[in-house]
Design a protein around this motif. Structure first.
Motif, PDB file in Angstrom:
ATOM      1  N   SER A 183       0.831  -1.203   0.000  1.00  0.00           N
ATOM      2  CA  SER A 183       0.000   0.000   0.000  1.00  0.00           C
ATOM      3  C   SER A 183       0.864   1.251   0.000  1.00  0.00           C
ATOM      4  O   SER A 183       1.965   1.275   0.573  1.00  0.00           O
ATOM      5  CB  SER A 183      -0.921   0.016   1.224  1.00  0.00           C
ATOM      6  OG  SER A 183      -0.172   0.145   2.424  1.00  0.00           O
ATOM      7  N   TYR A 184       0.345   2.274  -0.655  1.00  0.00           N
ATOM      8  CA  TYR A 184       0.879   3.633  -0.560  1.00  0.00           C
ATOM      9  C   TYR A 184      -0.192   4.520   0.071  1.00  0.00           C
ATOM     10  O   TYR A 184      -1.362   4.472  -0.332  1.00  0.00           O
ATOM     11  CB  TYR A 184       1.198   4.210  -1.937  1.00  0.00           C
ATOM     12  CG  TYR A 184       2.466   3.736  -2.607  1.00  0.00           C
ATOM     13  CD1 TYR A 184       3.542   3.256  -1.885  1.00  0.00           C
ATOM     14  CD2 TYR A 184       2.581   3.792  -3.996  1.00  0.00           C
ATOM     15  CE1 TYR A 184       4.705   2.825  -2.524  1.00  0.00           C
ATOM     16  CE2 TYR A 184       3.736   3.371  -4.642  1.00  0.00           C
ATOM     17  CZ  TYR A 184       4.786   2.882  -3.901  1.00  0.00           C
ATOM     18  OH  TYR A 184       5.940   2.474  -4.542  1.00  0.00           O
ATOM     19  N   ASP A 185       0.232   5.318   1.038  1.00  0.00           N
ATOM     20  CA  ASP A 185      -0.602   6.410   1.537  1.00  0.00           C
ATOM     21  C   ASP A 185       0.155   7.697   1.261  1.00  0.00           C
ATOM     22  O   ASP A 185       1.287   7.886   1.747  1.00  0.00           O
ATOM     23  CB  ASP A 185      -0.896   6.228   3.024  1.00  0.00           C
ATOM     24  CG  ASP A 185      -1.923   5.130   3.257  1.00  0.00           C
ATOM     25  OD1 ASP A 185      -3.106   5.372   2.965  1.00  0.00           O
ATOM     26  OD2 ASP A 185      -1.534   4.031   3.701  1.00  0.00           O
ATOM     27  N   VAL A 186      -0.457   8.557   0.465  1.00  0.00           N
ATOM     28  CA  VAL A 186       0.229   9.708  -0.121  1.00  0.00           C
ATOM     29  C   VAL A 186      -0.423  11.007   0.337  1.00  0.00           C
ATOM     30  O   VAL A 186      -1.659  11.131   0.310  1.00  0.00           O
ATOM     31  CB  VAL A 186       0.173   9.630  -1.667  1.00  0.00           C
ATOM     32  CG1 VAL A 186       0.834  10.856  -2.300  1.00  0.00           C
ATOM     33  CG2 VAL A 186       0.809   8.339  -2.159  1.00  0.00           C
ATOM     34  N   ILE A 187       0.401  11.958   0.746  1.00  0.00           N
ATOM     35  CA  ILE A 187      -0.050  13.338   0.939  1.00  0.00           C
ATOM     36  C   ILE A 187       0.681  14.170  -0.106  1.00  0.00           C
ATOM     37  O   ILE A 187       1.910  14.269  -0.088  1.00  0.00           O
ATOM     38  CB  ILE A 187       0.282  13.878   2.342  1.00  0.00           C
ATOM     39  CG1 ILE A 187      -0.262  12.940   3.421  1.00  0.00           C
ATOM     40  CG2 ILE A 187      -0.265  15.289   2.503  1.00  0.00           C
ATOM     41  CD1 ILE A 187      -1.761  12.830   3.454  1.00  0.00           C
ATOM     42  N   TYR A 188      -0.080  14.739  -1.020  1.00  0.00           N
ATOM     43  CA  TYR A 188       0.520  15.452  -2.153  1.00  0.00           C
ATOM     44  C   TYR A 188       0.069  16.901  -2.166  1.00  0.00           C
ATOM     45  O   TYR A 188      -1.132  17.197  -2.109  1.00  0.00           O
ATOM     46  CB  TYR A 188       0.119  14.774  -3.466  1.00  0.00           C
ATOM     47  CG  TYR A 188       0.583  15.494  -4.714  1.00  0.00           C
ATOM     48  CD1 TYR A 188       1.926  15.494  -5.079  1.00  0.00           C
ATOM     49  CD2 TYR A 188      -0.331  16.173  -5.522  1.00  0.00           C
ATOM     50  CE1 TYR A 188       2.348  16.155  -6.219  1.00  0.00           C
ATOM     51  CE2 TYR A 188       0.093  16.831  -6.666  1.00  0.00           C
ATOM     52  CZ  TYR A 188       1.440  16.828  -7.015  1.00  0.00           C
ATOM     53  OH  TYR A 188       1.858  17.485  -8.142  1.00  0.00           O
ATOM     54  N   THR A 189       1.043  17.803  -2.243  1.00  0.00           N
ATOM     55  CA  THR A 189       0.782  19.238  -2.384  1.00  0.00           C
ATOM     56  C   THR A 189       1.189  19.659  -3.783  1.00  0.00           C
ATOM     57  O   THR A 189       2.364  19.536  -4.157  1.00  0.00           O
ATOM     58  CB  THR A 189       1.559  20.053  -1.337  1.00  0.00           C
ATOM     59  OG1 THR A 189       1.206  19.596  -0.032  1.00  0.00           O
ATOM     60  CG2 THR A 189       1.244  21.532  -1.460  1.00  0.00           C
ATOM     61  N   ALA A 190       0.244  20.118  -4.563  1.00  0.00           N
ATOM     62  CA  ALA A 190       0.488  20.441  -5.966  1.00  0.00           C
ATOM     63  C   ALA A 190       1.412  21.640  -6.119  1.00  0.00           C
ATOM     64  O   ALA A 190       1.481  22.514  -5.248  1.00  0.00           O
ATOM     65  CB  ALA A 190      -0.836  20.710  -6.672  1.00  0.00           C
ATOM     66  N   VAL A 191       2.110  21.677  -7.241  1.00  0.00           N
ATOM     67  CA  VAL A 191       2.965  22.815  -7.576  1.00  0.00           C
ATOM     68  C   VAL A 191       2.113  24.071  -7.743  1.00  0.00           C
ATOM     69  O   VAL A 191       0.972  24.003  -8.209  1.00  0.00           O
ATOM     70  CB  VAL A 191       3.769  22.520  -8.865  1.00  0.00           C
ATOM     71  CG1 VAL A 191       2.849  22.167 -10.027  1.00  0.00           C
ATOM     72  CG2 VAL A 191       4.683  23.678  -9.244  1.00  0.00           C
ATOM     73  N   ARG A 192       2.673  25.204  -7.343  1.00  0.00           N
ATOM     74  CA  ARG A 192       2.032  26.506  -7.548  1.00  0.00           C
ATOM     75  C   ARG A 192       2.869  27.330  -8.522  1.00  0.00           C
ATOM     76  O   ARG A 192       4.106  27.318  -8.428  1.00  0.00           O
ATOM     77  CB  ARG A 192       1.917  27.278  -6.236  1.00  0.00           C
ATOM     78  CG  ARG A 192       0.608  27.118  -5.491  1.00  0.00           C
ATOM     79  CD  ARG A 192       0.370  25.752  -4.966  1.00  0.00           C
ATOM     80  NE  ARG A 192      -0.812  25.729  -4.081  1.00  0.00           N
ATOM     81  CZ  ARG A 192      -1.326  24.621  -3.584  1.00  0.00           C
ATOM     82  NH1 ARG A 192      -0.799  23.437  -3.867  1.00  0.00           N
ATOM     83  NH2 ARG A 192      -2.382  24.680  -2.799  1.00  0.00           N
ATOM     84  N   PHE A 193       2.171  28.037  -9.418  1.00  0.00           N
ATOM     85  CA  PHE A 193       2.847  28.891 -10.393  1.00  0.00           C
ATOM     86  C   PHE A 193       2.457  30.353 -10.197  1.00  0.00           C
ATOM     87  O   PHE A 193       1.337  30.656  -9.787  1.00  0.00           O
ATOM     88  CB  PHE A 193       2.485  28.459 -11.822  1.00  0.00           C
ATOM     89  CG  PHE A 193       2.990  27.099 -12.199  1.00  0.00           C
ATOM     90  CD1 PHE A 193       4.277  26.920 -12.681  1.00  0.00           C
ATOM     91  CD2 PHE A 193       2.173  25.983 -12.052  1.00  0.00           C
ATOM     92  CE1 PHE A 193       4.744  25.654 -13.029  1.00  0.00           C
ATOM     93  CE2 PHE A 193       2.627  24.724 -12.392  1.00  0.00           C
ATOM     94  CZ  PHE A 193       3.922  24.554 -12.877  1.00  0.00           C
ATOM     95  N   LYS A 194       3.374  31.244 -10.509  1.00  0.00           N
ATOM     96  CA  LYS A 194       3.089  32.677 -10.494  1.00  0.00           C
ATOM     97  C   LYS A 194       2.314  33.055 -11.756  1.00  0.00           C
ATOM     98  O   LYS A 194       2.198  32.251 -12.691  1.00  0.00           O
ATOM     99  CB  LYS A 194       4.394  33.468 -10.418  1.00  0.00           C
ATOM    100  CG  LYS A 194       5.195  33.213  -9.150  1.00  0.00           C
ATOM    101  CD  LYS A 194       6.478  34.019  -9.122  1.00  0.00           C
ATOM    102  CE  LYS A 194       7.266  33.758  -7.844  1.00  0.00           C
ATOM    103  NZ  LYS A 194       8.538  34.529  -7.779  1.00  0.00           N
ATOM    104  N   ALA A 195       1.815  34.267 -11.780  1.00  0.00           N
ATOM    105  CA  ALA A 195       1.020  34.726 -12.920  1.00  0.00           C
ATOM    106  C   ALA A 195       1.812  34.684 -14.221  1.00  0.00           C
ATOM    107  O   ALA A 195       1.248  34.487 -15.306  1.00  0.00           O
ATOM    108  CB  ALA A 195       0.497  36.128 -12.657  1.00  0.00           C
TER     109      ALA A 195
END
Length: 260
Positions: A183-195
């Motif tokens: 099993s994998y238990d994943v906490i993922y925070t997506a990349v953020r981009f500037k304008a």
């Protein structure tokens, strides 16, 4: 010449100014109000109630069920998103890659998530290194958490199970034998981009494999390419989750996630 009367007036004015200055000097210190326990208590809004699963690893009440053994309604073909997912459901229990048909991807798009997925190598153990039980979990359709039969199977360290593929090796190898489920238990925070399209904050990931920490708030350097350096090449938003067809009959079950 200043008269005696004027001298007296000036003296009285000076005395008044001095008295005013003394009166308007820094006030005496005032003791702060004593703190009370209730002054640091936050009551509203009340914390949302989520009912946990009865069994560890099963989905809580607010989860989106991506696969529970019954159907592939949440998935489509990665080769042609207008077509259903071409993989095989076995015994209303688990999903098996159908080699050569291509990967599958979710219909929905996601950013920050908590995700649970269980996987197993093919029932027939064969191949070595990257040719044994290979697949991959792609977050935002770009960033791969490697799936591989890494039980007594030597390969490059940043390509084994639990690796951010070709980027960061897992902290440890805790894979079970090829006929057992992992099993994998994943906490993922997506990349953020500037304008302007530049990266504001790179993607980050924490992964527990079989309950053991293998990625600890790891920074993902960019696209997990097979060849070349990893970097972010273009700004993007939420995107699909994909599972890879790597010509191995890798198996999956109990896939769910929570939006964060």
């Amino acid at each position: 010449m200043i008269s005696k009367k004027n001298i007296i007036c000036l003296a009285l004015m000076a005395t008044s100014i001095t008295g005013f200055a003394q009166h308007t000097s820094t006030p005496p210190e005032v003791s702060p109000m004593p703190m009370k326990p209730e002054m640091t208590e936050i009551w509203e809004p009340e914390v949302q109630v989520v009912t946990p699963a009865k069994n560890v690893g099963d989905a809580p009440s607010d989860a989106i069920i991506l696969f529970d053994g019954s159907n592939l309604d949440q998935w489509v073909s990665q080769k042609d998103a207008t077509k259903p997912a071409p993989w095989t459901i076995v015994n209303n229990d688990h999903l098996e890659v159908k080699p050569g048909t291509g990967g599958i991807q979710t219909k929905m798009k996601f950013g920050d998530i908590q995700l649970h997925i269980e996987f197993s190598a093919p029932d027939k153990v064969e191949g070595a290194s990257q040719g044994r039980g290979n697949s991959g979990l792609f977050l935002q359709n770009r960033y791969e958490l490697q799936i591989l039969d890494s039980y007594q199977n030597r390969t490059y360290r940043n390509g084994q199970a639990g690796a951010i593929y070709k980027d960061v090796a897992p902290l440890v190898n805790v894979m079970r034998g090829p006929l057992e489920w992992n099993s994998y238990d994943v906490i993922y925070t997506a990349v953020r981009f500037k304008a302007d399209g530049r990266v504001d904050a790179p993607a980050r990931i924490t992964v527990l494999c079989n309950g053991v920490l293998v990625q600890n708030n790891t920074t993902i350097a960019g696209l997990t390419n097979y060849i070349g350096l990893h970097m972010y090449t273009e700004a993007h938003g939420d995107d699909v989750i994909a599972l890879q067809d790597h010509n191995n009959k890798t198996q999956f079950r109990n896939i769910w996630l929570r939006k964060l």
